[in-house]
Design an enzyme around this catalytic site. Structure first.
Site, PDB file in Angstrom:
ATOM      1  N   GLY B  76       0.830  -1.188   0.000  1.00 22.18           N
ATOM      2  CA  GLY B  76       0.000   0.000   0.000  1.00 22.18           C
ATOM      3  C   GLY B  76       0.868   1.242   0.000  1.00 22.18           C
ATOM      4  O   GLY B  76       2.050   1.178   0.347  1.00 22.18           O
ATOM      5  N   GLU B  77       0.289   2.328  -0.405  1.00 24.97           N
ATOM      6  CA  GLU B  77       1.052   3.573  -0.407  1.00 24.97           C
ATOM      7  C   GLU B  77       0.140   4.722  -0.080  1.00 24.97           C
ATOM      8  O   GLU B  77      -0.974   4.816  -0.587  1.00 24.97           O
ATOM      9  CB  GLU B  77       1.699   3.787  -1.778  1.00 24.97           C
ATOM     10  N   GLY B  78       0.595   5.574   0.795  1.00 28.09           N
ATOM     11  CA  GLY B  78      -0.170   6.758   1.152  1.00 28.09           C
ATOM     12  C   GLY B  78       0.742   7.967   1.110  1.00 28.09           C
ATOM     13  O   GLY B  78       1.857   7.898   0.606  1.00 28.09           O
ATOM     14  N   TYR B  80       2.157   9.447   3.555  1.00 29.82           N
ATOM     15  CA  TYR B  80       3.228   9.495   4.531  1.00 29.82           C
ATOM     16  C   TYR B  80       4.109   8.256   4.553  1.00 29.82           C
ATOM     17  O   TYR B  80       5.180   8.271   5.131  1.00 29.82           O
ATOM     18  CB  TYR B  80       2.648   9.741   5.924  1.00 29.82           C
ATOM     19  N   VAL B  83       4.162   0.897   2.173  1.00 27.17           N
ATOM     20  CA  VAL B  83       4.299  -0.330   2.948  1.00 27.17           C
ATOM     21  C   VAL B  83       4.593  -1.497   2.005  1.00 27.17           C
ATOM     22  O   VAL B  83       3.915  -1.675   0.990  1.00 27.17           O
ATOM     23  CB  VAL B  83       3.006  -0.630   3.740  1.00 27.17           C
ATOM     24  N   LYS B  99       7.683  -0.564   6.546  1.00 28.59           N
ATOM     25  CA  LYS B  99       6.996   0.713   6.387  1.00 28.59           C
ATOM     26  C   LYS B  99       8.044   1.785   6.151  1.00 28.59           C
ATOM     27  O   LYS B  99       8.820   2.107   7.044  1.00 28.59           O
ATOM     28  CB  LYS B  99       6.212   1.007   7.666  1.00 28.59           C
ATOM     29  N   ASP B 202      -4.364   6.984  21.279  1.00 33.17           N
ATOM     30  CA  ASP B 202      -5.153   6.863  20.051  1.00 33.17           C
ATOM     31  C   ASP B 202      -5.680   5.448  19.881  1.00 33.17           C
ATOM     32  O   ASP B 202      -5.567   4.851  18.815  1.00 33.17           O
ATOM     33  CB  ASP B 202      -4.343   7.283  18.825  1.00 33.17           C
TER      34      ASP B 202
END
Lengths: 345, 413
Positions: B76-78, B80, B83, B99, B202
């Site tokens: 996955g990639e976002g 920030y 991964v 990550k 959190d």
């Protein structure tokens, strides 16, 4: 989870950053040898470069640690965070040479990073404006190197809380000795603010051992009160206790010997003048490629950027970027509003 | 104005220097370290044949660490982070998620982000079956941070509860014994954090990841911090709204592990109801929901609460009693209802602690918790782990405007 000892053994301070004295010396010797090997080709061969030795490196790091502590005090950074910065700094120079990276630069980076790691609000702009002749870029230039040198361990266990605990316990055990306890508290804390950071004790001893050693320097009777002898009796439990106590007292005594080499009086008394020749010597054998850390990091970044462009792998920031960073800016603002003056000192 | 004591550089000696950055430096090869403990580089072997440029000892150690892992496909990639799936070089069956944190230029003005620092700082110290394991940290050539985390392929608790809308996967079926098992693991994770003087700040269902063996793991320490010393202020702007306790909604600057316990309580209720328990759309509404569902914080049930900076409540409702919890959360049985009620105690000083939670009779009552291997699970969560990790750690959205608005609103009413 078992004992406090077991808990300490799972900490990065123990797992990654505890060494025997011999091992630590070996690491420093390697660091020094590697630096020489790398720098030599860049310096004039005739006369042969006069490199600083591993022992001299250590003295220079100690000297710069004093500078770091003074700067931290000047900046109003709380004691414990100054201590964290000092330990970051000293860890960095176990595997990096002062000939490669200037301690006068890295000490600022260490202070900055320690504030971040300990949740102490100190913006880069604030820090650079208070430190004469330092730009924000200079402070940041060393950040990544510092983190790498620290092997990404950002949590430091200090002896300060142990001291508070010991004082509470002493007050409970000897309520009639208030004045003696008060004095021991103040003077032990003075030692802890300096001597452990100037020596290698954090690499070899636990925070509570360091605290006990410092307390013993001030008032040995209190240490005996906190770690009482077993009294009489010759059953196996008593023998085991006595054996354990002897081991603990042995560790405390050795730690104390190290601390006594750097008593707090050294802070004001001695350092600056006799260091000049050594600092000059360092200037002549520094890595020319990394004299200017800002330029060095810029070239590294460009290198990486070019590589990335080649990989043609840039899109996502544009896709997701807007929302995320806007939200984040907001969050930072919120934080700033929350604590306009930072935490109390 | 005093002058900074930091020494300035001695004037640079005018020695002529040989051409600066040279491409061909002698090379010293690193040695692999077996257990993460740095090994001194004894032999400074010269390596002929134009291999990588020579490295400092620090760089060698980093290389050793990096070389232990093999990076596989992208999960996955976002914004920030990216991964990747990865594995141990020496043991390809040990899967990990790597990550790689991106440096988002806008954020990078202050250097490494607080979130990344917190995540690394705390995960380095916390080793527990119910906390995501950080196996290693290393830097890549482009000076990005890479976190090697244990691979948790079975999604997160949110997906178990609600399903994955995007991929049209329904939630799983589960019962009282499963709830007890998940809550037990969550409680142990929180207890361990607090025992080590760390506040997570959190805790929410999509930060609770599921391992291949069914074990639940607390993740995302981007907002975590150590317990503050007694005099120290902390920010109240933490914990995702639905899981945020009343003391933070009221702007408390001093707080304790009780904030995490409230989150645990709201999750406990959510697992039973299969819906968020207190899904406030704004902070204003969040306070309202708490007042309605649990009771209104007042000086009677929480001495001092009205002194908190942002204290404002819309109405005065009595605090719900045990009967209400037993009725609404029937599946938990009387012990479970009692435990839930204690986690949702308004006054943080009287809220149950993680340690007390573990000593509660709920765990001993029937049914026994499901064994972790037998827990209901979802298949194929690789993408989910990618999605969970690529998020920015520890972002709590929203701003202070809503809090001020609330004050005005309630103040009038």
């Amino acid at each position: 989870m078992a004992t406090e000892d077991a808990r300490y053994r799972s900490s990065s301070q123990y797992r990654v950053w505890s060494y025997s004295p011999a091992r630590l010396q070996e690491l420093r010797a390697s660091t020094n040898a590697l630096a020489k090997q790398q720098i030599a080709p860049h310096l004039p061969a005739d006369p042969a470069p006069d490199f600083v030795t591993a022992e001299e490196e250590l003295r220079l790091v100690q000297w710069a640690t004093v500078e770091l502590l003074r700067a931290g005090e000047f900046l109003g950074i709380p004691t414990e965070i100054r201590a964290t910065a000092a330990i970051f700094f000293r860890r960095f120079y176990v595997t990096n040479s002062v000939m490669t990276y200037a301690p006068t630069e890295l000490l600022k980076t260490s202070l900055f990073f320690a504030c971040k790691a300990e949740n102490h609000h100190m913006s880069l702009g604030e820090l650079s404006s208070k430190l004469q002749g330092t730009t924000a870029e200079q402070i940041l230039a060393g950040e990544f190197l510092l983190c790498q040198g620290m092997r990404f361990c950002f949590d430091v266990h200090h002896p300060f809380r142990a001291l508070e605990g010991a004082i509470l316990e002493l007050r409970r055990q000897a309520p009639h000795e208030e004045e003696r306890i008060r004095q021991a508290h103040v003077r032990t804390r003075e030692i802890l603010k300096f001597s452990p950071l100037m020596t290698d004790v954090y690499f070899h001893y636990t925070p509570s051992q360091i605290m006990m050693a410092a307390l013993q320097m001030v008032d040995a009777g209190f240490v005996d009160m906190l770690i009482p002898g077993s009294g009489s009796g010759d059953d196996t439990a008593t023998a085991a206790y006595t054996q354990m106590r002897d081991r603990i007292m042995g560790a405390i005594a050795n730690c104390r010997t190290m601390l006594e080499e750097e008593p707090p009086s050294r802070l004001t008394e001695f350092w600056i003048t006799p260091m000049k020749p050594l600092r000059r010597k360092l200037q002549k054998c520094r890595d020319p490629a990394r004299l200017d850390l800002v330029a060095y990091q810029r070239s590294k970044r460009e290198e990486a950027l070019n590589k990335e462009k080649k990989d043609a792998n840039i899109a996502d920031d544009d896709v997701f970027g807007g929302g995320g960073s806007a939200r984040d800016t907001k969050r930072r603002k919120v934080d700033a509003v929350e604590d306009p003056f930072g935490p109390a000192l | 104005m005093a002058v900074s004591p930091v020494v300035t550089e001695l004037s640079r000696p005018a020695t002529e220097l040989r051409a600066a950055a040279s491409p061909l430096r002698s090379l010293a090869s690193g040695q692999a370290s077996s257990n993460g403990t740095p090994k001194p580089v004894g032999a400074l072997r010269k390596n002929m044949g134009g291999n990588p440029p020579s490295l400092d000892l620090a760089e060698q150690m980093n290389e050793d660490e990096k070389r232990k892992w093999v990076k596989g496909k992208k999960l996955g990639e976002g914004t920030y982070a990216v991964v990747f799936l990865g594995h141990l070089r020496d043991d390809p069956s040990t899967l990990v998620a790597i990550k790689k944190m991106k440096k988002v230029s806008k954020d990078y003005e202050e250097g490494m982000s607080h979130d990344a620092i917190r995540e690394v700082k705390h995960l380095q110290e916390l080793q527990h079956d119910n906390i995501i394991a950080l196996r290693s940290v290393f830097s890549s050539k482009d000076q990005n941070l890479n976190l090697v985390l244990e691979f948790l392929p079975l999604g997160d608790l949110e997906i178990l509860i609600k399903g994955d809308q995007q991929r049209k996967i329904p939630g799983v079926r589960y019962g009282a014994a499963d709830i007890k098992a998940w809550m037990g693991m969550l409680t142990r994770a929180v207890w361990f954090c607090h025992e080590n003087f760390v506040l997570h700040r959190d805790i929410k269902p999509n930060n609770l990841l599921i391992a291949a063996n069914g074990e639940l793991k607390l993740a995302d320490f981007g907002l975590a911090r150590g317990f503050a010393d007694p005099y120290q202020y902390m920010t109240a702007n933490v914990i995702t709204r639905w899981y945020r306790p009343p003391e933070l909604l009221f702007g408390a600057k001093h707080y304790s592990g009780a904030v995490d316990i409230w989150s645990v309580g709201t999750i406990f209720a959510e697992i039973v109801l299969r819906n968020a328990y207190l899904p406030g759309g704004t902070e204003l509404e969040q306070v309202k929901l708490i007042c309605e569902a649990i009771g209104t914080p007042t000086e009677d049930n929480w001495p001092g609460v009205t002194k908190l900076r942002d204290y404002a409540v819309p109405s005065t409702n009595p605090v719900r009693g045990k009967a209400y919890y037993e009725r609404t959360f029937e599946i938990l049985g009387p012990e479970g209802a009692d435990l839930l009620m204690r986690t949702l105690t308004l006054n943080p000083n009287r809220r149950i602690t993680a340690k007390e939670m573990l000593q509660h009779s709920y765990w001993l009552a029937q049914p026994q918790p499901t064994r972790k291997e037998d827990l209901p699970r979802k298949a194929g969560g690789e993408e989910t782990m990618g999605a969970d990790l690529k998020r920015r750690p520890g972002v709590v959205e929203e701003d202070r405007g809503s809090r001020i608005a609330r004050k005005l609103d309630f103040g009038a009413g």
